[in-house]
Design a protein around this motif. Structure first.
Motif, PDB file in Angstrom:
ATOM      1  N   THR A  13      -6.104  -1.045  -7.339  1.00 15.75           N
ATOM      2  CA  THR A  13      -7.491  -0.208  -7.116  1.00 15.75           C
ATOM      3  C   THR A  13      -7.817   0.356  -5.808  1.00 15.75           C
ATOM      4  O   THR A  13      -7.948  -0.816  -5.221  1.00 15.75           O
ATOM      5  N   ARG A  14      -8.530   1.146  -5.323  1.00 14.23           N
ATOM      6  CA  ARG A  14      -8.916   1.469  -3.509  1.00 14.23           C
ATOM      7  C   ARG A  14      -9.932   0.685  -3.936  1.00 14.23           C
ATOM      8  O   ARG A  14     -11.529   0.523  -4.652  1.00 14.23           O
ATOM      9  N   ALA A  15     -10.476  -0.340  -2.484  1.00  8.64           N
ATOM     10  CA  ALA A  15     -11.486  -0.679  -2.566  1.00  8.64           C
ATOM     11  C   ALA A  15     -12.192  -0.121  -1.263  1.00  8.64           C
ATOM     12  O   ALA A  15     -11.945   1.162  -1.156  1.00  8.64           O
ATOM     13  N   PRO A  16     -13.465   0.041  -1.124  1.00 11.38           N
ATOM     14  CA  PRO A  16     -14.389   0.463  -0.535  1.00 11.38           C
ATOM     15  C   PRO A  16     -13.965   0.492   0.928  1.00 11.38           C
ATOM     16  O   PRO A  16     -13.793  -0.907   0.817  1.00 11.38           O
ATOM     17  N   ILE A  79      -6.181   4.299  15.943  1.00 11.08           N
ATOM     18  CA  ILE A  79      -5.372   4.123  14.615  1.00 11.08           C
ATOM     19  C   ILE A  79      -4.485   4.533  14.134  1.00 11.08           C
ATOM     20  O   ILE A  79      -4.016   6.255  14.698  1.00 11.08           O
ATOM     21  N   ASP A  80      -4.026   4.377  12.904  1.00  8.90           N
ATOM     22  CA  ASP A  80      -2.853   5.252  11.972  1.00  8.90           C
ATOM     23  C   ASP A  80      -2.789   5.224  10.935  1.00  8.90           C
ATOM     24  O   ASP A  80      -2.709   3.432  10.701  1.00  8.90           O
ATOM     25  N   THR A  85       0.906   5.974  -0.040  1.00  8.23           N
ATOM     26  CA  THR A  85      -0.388   6.763  -0.761  1.00  8.23           C
ATOM     27  C   THR A  85      -1.338   6.599   0.804  1.00  8.23           C
ATOM     28  O   THR A  85      -2.203   6.920   0.185  1.00  8.23           O
ATOM     29  N   GLY A  86      -0.956   6.363   1.547  1.00  9.06           N
ATOM     30  CA  GLY A  86      -1.718   6.809   3.215  1.00  9.06           C
ATOM     31  C   GLY A  86      -3.109   5.630   2.837  1.00  9.06           C
ATOM     32  O   GLY A  86      -3.862   5.890   3.369  1.00  9.06           O
ATOM     33  N   SER A  87      -2.364   4.333   2.128  1.00 14.05           N
ATOM     34  CA  SER A  87      -3.342   3.009   2.037  1.00 14.05           C
ATOM     35  C   SER A  87      -3.077   2.159   3.233  1.00 14.05           C
ATOM     36  O   SER A  87      -4.158   0.913   3.379  1.00 14.05           O
ATOM     37  N   LEU A  88      -2.583   2.107   3.999  1.00 14.42           N
ATOM     38  CA  LEU A  88      -2.008   0.920   5.173  1.00 14.42           C
ATOM     39  C   LEU A  88      -3.124   1.734   6.239  1.00 14.42           C
ATOM     40  O   LEU A  88      -2.621   3.277   6.750  1.00 14.42           O
ATOM     41  N   ILE A 108      -2.717  -6.214  17.292  1.00 17.92           N
ATOM     42  CA  ILE A 108      -2.361  -4.641  16.471  1.00 17.92           C
ATOM     43  C   ILE A 108      -2.942  -5.545  14.981  1.00 17.92           C
ATOM     44  O   ILE A 108      -2.049  -6.243  14.480  1.00 17.92           O
ATOM     45  N   ASN A 109      -3.992  -4.828  14.257  1.00 19.19           N
ATOM     46  CA  ASN A 109      -4.170  -5.085  13.240  1.00 19.19           C
ATOM     47  C   ASN A 109      -3.953  -4.267  12.007  1.00 19.19           C
ATOM     48  O   ASN A 109      -3.615  -3.370  12.098  1.00 19.19           O
ATOM     49  N   PHE A 110      -3.540  -5.039  10.774  1.00 21.71           N
ATOM     50  CA  PHE A 110      -3.013  -3.931   9.230  1.00 21.71           C
ATOM     51  C   PHE A 110      -3.390  -4.173   8.479  1.00 21.71           C
ATOM     52  O   PHE A 110      -4.210  -5.408   8.345  1.00 21.71           O
ATOM     53  N   TRP A 111      -4.844  -3.476   7.668  1.00 21.25           N
ATOM     54  CA  TRP A 111      -5.220  -3.011   6.496  1.00 21.25           C
ATOM     55  C   TRP A 111      -4.059  -2.479   5.436  1.00 21.25           C
ATOM     56  O   TRP A 111      -4.160  -1.440   5.300  1.00 21.25           O
ATOM     57  N   ASN A 112      -4.531  -3.091   4.177  1.00 22.34           N
ATOM     58  CA  ASN A 112      -3.994  -2.659   2.743  1.00 22.34           C
ATOM     59  C   ASN A 112      -6.016  -1.910   2.085  1.00 22.34           C
ATOM     60  O   ASN A 112      -6.314  -2.703   1.964  1.00 22.34           O
ATOM     61  N   LEU A 113      -6.211  -0.953   2.216  1.00 22.97           N
ATOM     62  CA  LEU A 113      -7.429   0.005   1.616  1.00 22.97           C
ATOM     63  C   LEU A 113      -7.147  -0.263  -0.092  1.00 22.97           C
ATOM     64  O   LEU A 113      -8.234   0.055  -0.627  1.00 22.97           O
ATOM     65  N   SER A 114      -6.462  -0.495  -0.432  1.00 21.83           N
ATOM     66  CA  SER A 114      -6.139  -0.671  -1.874  1.00 21.83           C
ATOM     67  C   SER A 114      -5.676  -1.537  -2.609  1.00 21.83           C
ATOM     68  O   SER A 114      -5.337  -1.713  -3.817  1.00 21.83           O
TER      69      SER A 114
END
Length: 393
Positions: A13-16, A79-80, A85-88, A108-114
Protein backbone atom coordinates in the motif's frame (compact mmCIF):
# COMPACT_ATOMS: atom_id res chain seq x y z
CA UNK A 1 32.31 4.76 -4.43
CA UNK A 2 30.54 3.79 -1.22
CA UNK A 3 27.22 2.00 -1.37
CA UNK A 4 24.77 2.09 1.48
CA UNK A 5 21.64 -0.02 1.10
CA UNK A 6 18.62 -0.79 3.23
CA UNK A 7 16.20 -3.66 2.96
CA UNK A 8 13.50 -2.74 0.48
CA UNK A 9 10.07 -3.50 1.99
CA UNK A 10 7.46 -5.34 -0.02
CA UNK A 11 5.37 -3.08 -2.23
CA UNK A 12 1.79 -3.17 -1.00
CA UNK A 13 0.00 0.00 0.00
CA UNK A 14 1.06 3.59 -0.62
CA UNK A 15 2.13 5.50 2.44
CA UNK A 16 1.79 9.28 2.76
CA UNK A 17 4.60 11.15 1.02
CA UNK A 18 4.71 13.88 3.64
CA UNK A 19 5.38 12.77 7.20
CA UNK A 20 5.53 14.57 10.52
CA UNK A 21 8.89 16.21 11.12
CA UNK A 22 9.76 13.99 14.08
CA UNK A 23 9.08 10.83 12.06
CA UNK A 24 10.70 11.54 8.71
CA UNK A 25 13.12 13.70 6.82
CA UNK A 26 10.28 14.80 4.53
CA UNK A 27 8.03 17.45 5.99
CA UNK A 28 4.76 19.07 5.13
CA UNK A 29 4.78 22.77 5.85
CA UNK A 30 2.26 25.50 5.26
CA UNK A 31 3.80 28.41 3.40
CA UNK A 32 2.71 31.98 3.83
CA UNK A 33 3.38 32.74 0.19
CA UNK A 34 1.40 33.70 -2.87
CA UNK A 35 1.88 33.81 -6.60
CA UNK A 36 0.76 36.49 -9.00
CA UNK A 37 -0.68 35.22 -12.27
CA UNK A 38 -0.30 37.74 -15.08
CA UNK A 39 -1.83 36.50 -18.37
CA UNK A 40 -0.54 38.07 -21.58
CA UNK A 41 -3.06 39.62 -23.99
CA UNK A 42 -5.96 39.15 -21.62
CA UNK A 43 -9.19 38.79 -23.65
CA UNK A 44 -11.04 41.28 -21.46
CA UNK A 45 -8.60 44.02 -22.43
CA UNK A 46 -7.66 44.73 -18.82
CA UNK A 47 -4.17 45.92 -17.99
CA UNK A 48 -1.66 43.52 -16.50
CA UNK A 49 -2.08 44.95 -12.98
CA UNK A 50 -5.87 44.59 -13.17
CA UNK A 51 -5.69 40.95 -14.30
CA UNK A 52 -3.41 39.75 -11.50
CA UNK A 53 -4.85 36.96 -9.40
CA UNK A 54 -3.49 35.64 -6.11
CA UNK A 55 -3.08 31.91 -5.51
CA UNK A 56 -2.11 30.49 -2.12
CA UNK A 57 0.38 27.64 -1.90
CA UNK A 58 -1.12 24.51 -0.35
CA UNK A 59 2.27 23.42 0.95
CA UNK A 60 5.95 23.41 0.04
CA UNK A 61 8.66 20.85 0.63
CA UNK A 62 11.65 21.65 2.79
CA UNK A 63 14.83 19.65 3.14
CA UNK A 64 15.25 18.34 6.65
CA UNK A 65 18.22 16.38 7.96
CA UNK A 66 18.72 13.11 6.03
CA UNK A 67 21.85 11.15 6.97
CA UNK A 68 24.85 13.47 6.56
CA UNK A 69 23.48 15.47 3.62
CA UNK A 70 22.75 18.58 5.67
CA UNK A 71 26.08 18.36 7.50
CA UNK A 72 27.93 18.53 4.17
CA UNK A 73 25.79 21.41 2.94
CA UNK A 74 24.47 19.41 -0.01
CA UNK A 75 21.26 20.32 -1.80
CA UNK A 76 18.87 18.32 -3.93
CA UNK A 77 19.92 19.08 -7.51
CA UNK A 78 17.44 16.87 -9.39
CA UNK A 79 14.62 14.36 -8.82
CA UNK A 80 12.90 11.83 -11.06
CA UNK A 81 10.19 9.20 -10.75
CA UNK A 82 10.82 5.58 -11.71
CA UNK A 83 9.15 2.22 -11.47
CA UNK A 84 6.22 0.76 -13.36
CA UNK A 85 3.74 2.42 -10.99
CA UNK A 86 5.81 5.56 -10.52
CA UNK A 87 6.43 4.78 -6.87
CA UNK A 88 10.24 4.97 -6.93
CA UNK A 89 11.78 8.38 -6.35
CA UNK A 90 15.43 9.22 -7.00
CA UNK A 91 17.15 12.40 -5.85
CA UNK A 92 20.69 13.58 -6.54
CA UNK A 93 22.66 15.75 -4.13
CA UNK A 94 25.36 18.32 -4.81
CA UNK A 95 25.94 22.07 -4.92
CA UNK A 96 24.93 24.43 -7.69
CA UNK A 97 27.33 27.23 -6.75
CA UNK A 98 30.53 25.19 -7.16
CA UNK A 99 33.19 26.23 -9.68
CA UNK A 100 36.16 24.41 -11.19
CA UNK A 101 36.88 20.75 -10.44
CA UNK A 102 34.87 19.02 -7.72
CA UNK A 103 36.62 16.69 -5.26
CA UNK A 104 33.82 16.43 -2.69
CA UNK A 105 31.39 13.54 -2.48
CA UNK A 106 27.88 13.68 -3.89
CA UNK A 107 25.01 11.30 -3.33
CA UNK A 108 21.95 9.74 -4.91
CA UNK A 109 19.09 8.43 -2.75
CA UNK A 110 16.21 6.14 -3.71
CA UNK A 111 12.81 5.91 -1.99
CA UNK A 112 9.97 3.42 -2.45
CA UNK A 113 6.87 5.46 -1.67
CA UNK A 114 4.47 2.52 -1.98
CA UNK A 115 6.40 0.28 0.40
CA UNK A 116 4.71 -1.15 3.45
CA UNK A 117 5.58 0.76 6.63
CA UNK A 118 7.20 3.53 4.60
CA UNK A 119 9.06 5.75 7.07
CA UNK A 120 10.54 8.38 4.77
CA UNK A 121 14.01 6.83 4.69
CA UNK A 122 15.67 5.84 1.39
CA UNK A 123 16.03 2.10 0.78
CA UNK A 124 19.29 2.72 -1.12
CA UNK A 125 21.88 5.48 -0.84
CA UNK A 126 24.95 5.68 -3.08
CA UNK A 127 27.90 8.03 -2.76
CA UNK A 128 29.96 9.27 -5.71
CA UNK A 129 33.34 10.98 -5.89
CA UNK A 130 31.81 14.30 -7.07
CA UNK A 131 28.50 16.11 -6.84
CA UNK A 132 25.60 14.60 -8.78
CA UNK A 133 23.61 17.15 -10.78
CA UNK A 134 20.95 15.22 -12.73
CA UNK A 135 19.05 11.93 -12.79
CA UNK A 136 16.71 10.17 -15.24
CA UNK A 137 14.81 6.91 -14.72
CA UNK A 138 14.72 4.31 -17.49
CA UNK A 139 11.20 4.35 -18.99
CA UNK A 140 10.84 0.54 -19.08
CA UNK A 141 13.34 -0.89 -16.57
CA UNK A 142 12.25 0.18 -13.06
CA UNK A 143 15.60 -0.60 -11.44
CA UNK A 144 17.73 1.41 -13.88
CA UNK A 145 18.65 5.09 -13.46
CA UNK A 146 21.17 7.33 -15.20
CA UNK A 147 22.85 10.21 -13.36
CA UNK A 148 25.14 13.06 -14.35
CA UNK A 149 28.03 14.33 -12.23
CA UNK A 150 29.58 17.75 -11.71
CA UNK A 151 32.81 16.49 -13.30
CA UNK A 152 31.04 15.52 -16.53
CA UNK A 153 30.50 11.80 -15.98
CA UNK A 154 27.35 9.90 -16.93
CA UNK A 155 26.66 7.03 -14.55
CA UNK A 156 24.30 4.10 -15.03
CA UNK A 157 22.84 2.38 -11.96
CA UNK A 158 20.96 -0.91 -11.73
CA UNK A 159 19.41 -1.33 -8.28
CA UNK A 160 18.91 -5.05 -8.89
CA UNK A 161 22.68 -5.44 -8.75
CA UNK A 162 23.13 -5.29 -4.98
CA UNK A 163 26.88 -5.85 -4.93
CA UNK A 164 27.72 -3.13 -7.47
CA UNK A 165 24.79 -0.98 -8.61
CA UNK A 166 27.07 1.19 -10.79
CA UNK A 167 27.22 -0.80 -14.03
CA UNK A 168 28.65 1.80 -16.43
CA UNK A 169 30.36 5.19 -16.32
CA UNK A 170 31.49 7.53 -19.10
CA UNK A 171 34.74 9.45 -19.13
CA UNK A 172 34.88 12.86 -17.47
CA UNK A 173 33.99 15.85 -19.62
CA UNK A 174 35.18 18.63 -17.26
CA UNK A 175 31.74 20.28 -17.46
CA UNK A 176 28.72 19.38 -15.30
CA UNK A 177 25.99 17.18 -16.80
CA UNK A 178 23.01 19.39 -16.03
CA UNK A 179 20.25 17.32 -17.64
CA UNK A 180 19.53 13.77 -18.82
CA UNK A 181 16.70 12.21 -20.84
CA UNK A 182 15.94 8.77 -22.28
CA UNK A 183 14.80 8.65 -25.92
CA UNK A 184 13.85 5.62 -28.01
CA UNK A 185 15.41 4.68 -31.35
CA UNK A 186 12.78 2.47 -32.99
CA UNK A 187 15.07 1.45 -35.86
CA UNK A 188 17.59 -0.19 -33.55
CA UNK A 189 15.04 -1.00 -30.84
CA UNK A 190 16.97 0.56 -27.96
CA UNK A 191 16.69 3.35 -25.43
CA UNK A 192 19.40 6.00 -25.70
CA UNK A 193 20.56 8.51 -23.10
CA UNK A 194 20.44 12.16 -24.13
CA UNK A 195 22.80 14.31 -22.04
CA UNK A 196 23.32 18.06 -21.85
CA UNK A 197 26.45 19.56 -20.31
CA UNK A 198 27.24 23.06 -19.12
CA UNK A 199 29.49 23.71 -22.13
CA UNK A 200 26.47 23.44 -24.43
CA UNK A 201 27.01 19.95 -25.89
CA UNK A 202 24.04 17.59 -26.27
CA UNK A 203 25.19 14.00 -26.76
CA UNK A 204 23.55 10.62 -27.39
CA UNK A 205 24.82 7.55 -25.53
CA UNK A 206 24.06 3.85 -25.86
CA UNK A 207 24.14 1.23 -23.13
CA UNK A 208 25.50 -1.31 -25.62
CA UNK A 209 29.02 0.20 -25.44
CA UNK A 210 28.71 0.86 -21.68
CA UNK A 211 28.81 4.64 -22.24
CA UNK A 212 32.40 4.44 -23.47
CA UNK A 213 31.79 6.94 -26.28
CA UNK A 214 28.79 9.02 -27.43
CA UNK A 215 27.31 7.89 -30.74
CA UNK A 216 26.04 11.30 -31.86
CA UNK A 217 25.72 14.88 -30.71
CA UNK A 218 25.66 18.59 -31.44
CA UNK A 219 26.38 21.86 -29.66
CA UNK A 220 23.93 24.66 -29.01
CA UNK A 221 25.39 27.78 -30.53
CA UNK A 222 22.95 30.28 -31.92
CA UNK A 223 22.84 33.48 -33.92
CA UNK A 224 21.72 36.39 -31.75
CA UNK A 225 21.71 39.85 -33.29
CA UNK A 226 24.02 38.69 -36.07
CA UNK A 227 26.63 37.11 -33.77
CA UNK A 228 27.28 33.42 -33.03
CA UNK A 229 27.15 32.66 -29.31
CA UNK A 230 27.92 29.42 -27.46
CA UNK A 231 25.19 28.67 -24.94
CA UNK A 232 25.81 26.99 -21.59
CA UNK A 233 23.15 24.32 -21.12
CA UNK A 234 21.28 24.55 -17.82
CA UNK A 235 17.99 22.69 -18.46
CA UNK A 236 16.53 20.37 -21.10
CA UNK A 237 13.29 18.61 -22.00
CA UNK A 238 12.33 16.53 -25.03
CA UNK A 239 9.28 15.38 -26.95
CA UNK A 240 8.89 13.13 -29.98
CA UNK A 241 9.58 16.11 -32.25
CA UNK A 242 11.65 18.70 -30.38
CA UNK A 243 14.29 19.25 -27.74
CA UNK A 244 13.92 22.38 -25.62
CA UNK A 245 17.13 23.70 -24.05
CA UNK A 246 17.52 26.48 -21.49
CA UNK A 247 20.82 28.32 -21.09
CA UNK A 248 22.68 30.36 -18.51
CA UNK A 249 22.04 33.51 -20.54
CA UNK A 250 18.25 33.12 -20.34
CA UNK A 251 17.98 31.91 -23.94
CA UNK A 252 15.50 29.12 -24.70
CA UNK A 253 16.39 27.09 -27.82
CA UNK A 254 14.25 24.62 -29.72
CA UNK A 255 15.98 21.85 -31.68
CA UNK A 256 13.96 19.87 -34.21
CA UNK A 257 14.76 16.22 -33.57
CA UNK A 258 13.99 14.73 -36.99
CA UNK A 259 16.43 17.07 -38.73
CA UNK A 260 19.15 16.98 -36.05
CA UNK A 261 19.32 13.41 -34.74
CA UNK A 262 20.08 10.64 -37.24
CA UNK A 263 17.98 7.65 -36.22
CA UNK A 264 18.13 4.32 -37.99
CA UNK A 265 20.56 3.08 -40.59
CA UNK A 266 21.87 6.34 -42.03
CA UNK A 267 25.38 5.86 -43.40
CA UNK A 268 28.04 8.18 -44.72
CA UNK A 269 28.07 6.29 -48.03
CA UNK A 270 24.52 7.36 -48.91
CA UNK A 271 25.75 10.64 -50.42
CA UNK A 272 28.41 8.96 -52.56
CA UNK A 273 31.30 9.32 -50.13
CA UNK A 274 34.10 6.91 -51.05
CA UNK A 275 35.30 4.74 -48.19
CA UNK A 276 38.47 2.68 -48.09
CA UNK A 277 37.57 0.77 -44.92
CA UNK A 278 34.45 -0.78 -43.47
CA UNK A 279 32.71 1.51 -40.96
CA UNK A 280 30.66 0.33 -37.98
CA UNK A 281 27.09 1.60 -37.67
CA UNK A 282 27.91 3.93 -34.75
CA UNK A 283 31.07 5.29 -36.42
CA UNK A 284 29.08 5.93 -39.59
CA UNK A 285 26.26 7.50 -37.61
CA UNK A 286 28.44 10.02 -35.80
CA UNK A 287 30.08 11.20 -39.04
CA UNK A 288 26.86 11.36 -41.07
CA UNK A 289 25.77 14.58 -39.30
CA UNK A 290 29.00 16.45 -40.10
CA UNK A 291 28.60 19.09 -42.88
CA UNK A 292 29.72 17.76 -46.25
CA UNK A 293 32.43 20.41 -46.65
CA UNK A 294 34.21 18.99 -43.58
CA UNK A 295 33.24 15.35 -43.91
CA UNK A 296 35.61 14.19 -46.69
CA UNK A 297 38.76 15.44 -44.98
CA UNK A 298 37.52 14.09 -41.65
CA UNK A 299 36.93 10.62 -43.13
CA UNK A 300 40.43 10.58 -44.65
CA UNK A 301 41.93 11.57 -41.31
CA UNK A 302 40.02 8.87 -39.41
CA UNK A 303 40.81 6.12 -41.93
CA UNK A 304 44.48 7.10 -41.85
CA UNK A 305 44.41 6.71 -38.06
CA UNK A 306 42.75 3.29 -38.39
CA UNK A 307 45.42 2.08 -40.82
CA UNK A 308 48.19 3.38 -38.55
CA UNK A 309 46.66 1.29 -35.77
CA UNK A 310 46.45 -1.66 -38.22
CA UNK A 311 42.69 -1.90 -37.93
CA UNK A 312 40.61 -3.59 -40.61
CA UNK A 313 37.74 -1.19 -40.15
CA UNK A 314 36.63 1.99 -38.41
CA UNK A 315 34.74 1.79 -35.13
CA UNK A 316 33.63 4.62 -32.89
CA UNK A 317 36.78 4.36 -30.77
CA UNK A 318 38.88 5.06 -33.86
CA UNK A 319 36.81 8.17 -34.58
CA UNK A 320 37.62 9.64 -31.17
CA UNK A 321 41.26 8.54 -31.27
CA UNK A 322 41.74 10.55 -34.48
CA UNK A 323 41.72 13.78 -32.47
CA UNK A 324 38.82 15.49 -34.25
CA UNK A 325 37.83 18.73 -32.44
CA UNK A 326 34.53 18.46 -30.57
CA UNK A 327 33.00 21.45 -32.34
CA UNK A 328 33.63 19.78 -35.72
CA UNK A 329 32.50 16.31 -34.68
CA UNK A 330 29.35 17.68 -33.02
CA UNK A 331 28.15 20.61 -35.16
CA UNK A 332 25.30 23.07 -34.68
CA UNK A 333 21.88 21.43 -35.23
CA UNK A 334 20.50 21.77 -38.74
CA UNK A 335 17.27 23.33 -37.51
CA UNK A 336 17.23 25.33 -34.29
CA UNK A 337 15.50 28.47 -33.07
CA UNK A 338 16.54 30.57 -30.08
CA UNK A 339 14.95 33.46 -28.20
CA UNK A 340 15.70 35.43 -25.06
CA UNK A 341 12.98 34.44 -22.59
CA UNK A 342 14.40 34.97 -19.08
CA UNK A 343 16.65 37.42 -17.29
CA UNK A 344 19.44 35.21 -16.00
CA UNK A 345 19.81 31.41 -16.14
CA UNK A 346 16.94 29.13 -17.11
CA UNK A 347 16.56 26.66 -14.24
CA UNK A 348 13.99 24.24 -15.66
CA UNK A 349 12.07 23.39 -18.83
CA UNK A 350 9.41 20.72 -19.25
CA UNK A 351 6.92 19.58 -21.87
CA UNK A 352 3.28 18.92 -21.04
CA UNK A 353 2.33 15.24 -20.77
CA UNK A 354 -1.08 16.05 -22.25
CA UNK A 355 -0.20 18.46 -25.07
CA UNK A 356 3.17 18.09 -26.79
CA UNK A 357 2.89 21.61 -28.20
CA UNK A 358 2.95 23.15 -24.70
CA UNK A 359 5.98 23.58 -22.46
CA UNK A 360 7.00 25.54 -19.37
CA UNK A 361 10.22 27.38 -18.60
CA UNK A 362 11.42 28.66 -15.23
CA UNK A 363 14.34 30.96 -14.47
CA UNK A 364 16.39 32.57 -11.73
CA UNK A 365 14.36 35.71 -12.38
CA UNK A 366 11.50 33.97 -10.57
CA UNK A 367 9.35 33.77 -13.70
CA UNK A 368 7.42 30.69 -14.82
CA UNK A 369 6.36 30.97 -18.47
CA UNK A 370 3.98 28.86 -20.55
CA UNK A 371 4.86 28.49 -24.24
CA UNK A 372 3.34 26.88 -27.31
CA UNK A 373 5.23 25.47 -30.28
CA UNK A 374 2.55 26.98 -32.51
CA UNK A 375 3.32 30.61 -31.65
CA UNK A 376 6.26 32.76 -30.58
CA UNK A 377 4.09 34.61 -28.06
CA UNK A 378 4.24 33.69 -24.36
CA UNK A 379 0.84 32.36 -23.32
CA UNK A 380 1.10 32.85 -19.56
CA UNK A 381 3.57 34.24 -17.03
CA UNK A 382 3.59 33.34 -13.33
CA UNK A 383 5.49 35.76 -11.13
CA UNK A 384 6.10 35.28 -7.37
CA UNK A 385 4.97 38.07 -5.11
CA UNK A 386 7.30 39.92 -2.75
CA UNK A 387 6.39 37.43 0.01
CA UNK A 388 8.13 34.63 -1.89
CA UNK A 389 11.57 35.77 -3.13
CA UNK A 390 12.69 34.84 -6.62
CA UNK A 391 15.84 33.27 -5.20
CA UNK A 392 13.78 30.17 -4.38
CA UNK A 393 13.08 29.50 -8.05
Amino acid sequence: MQVKTHDAPTQTTRAPIFQDKDKSCQTKKKCDASTQIAPHNHPSGRTQDQSIETVQYAHCLIQDKCDDVKAKGLRITCIDWGGVTGSLLAATYGKIDEHGWCSEFGRINFWNLSAKNYDGKPFASIEHSSYLMSVAAHPERPSMFSAGSFNGEILLFDLNNDSQPLIACSKTNAFPINSLRWIFDANYGEWLILSMSADGYILLWTISNKLKFPIQGFNIRCNLNGEIHALSGTAMSSSARDIIVGSGAGVVSKIYVNSSIVFGRSTISEDGTKLRLKWSKNASRIISQVPSKLRDNMIKRIEKKAMEEKRRGVDIETVFNAGIPMKELFPIPKMMTANNQHIGPVTSVDYSYFNQDMYLTAGRDGMLKLHSSLTREILLTLEPSSKFPAEHS
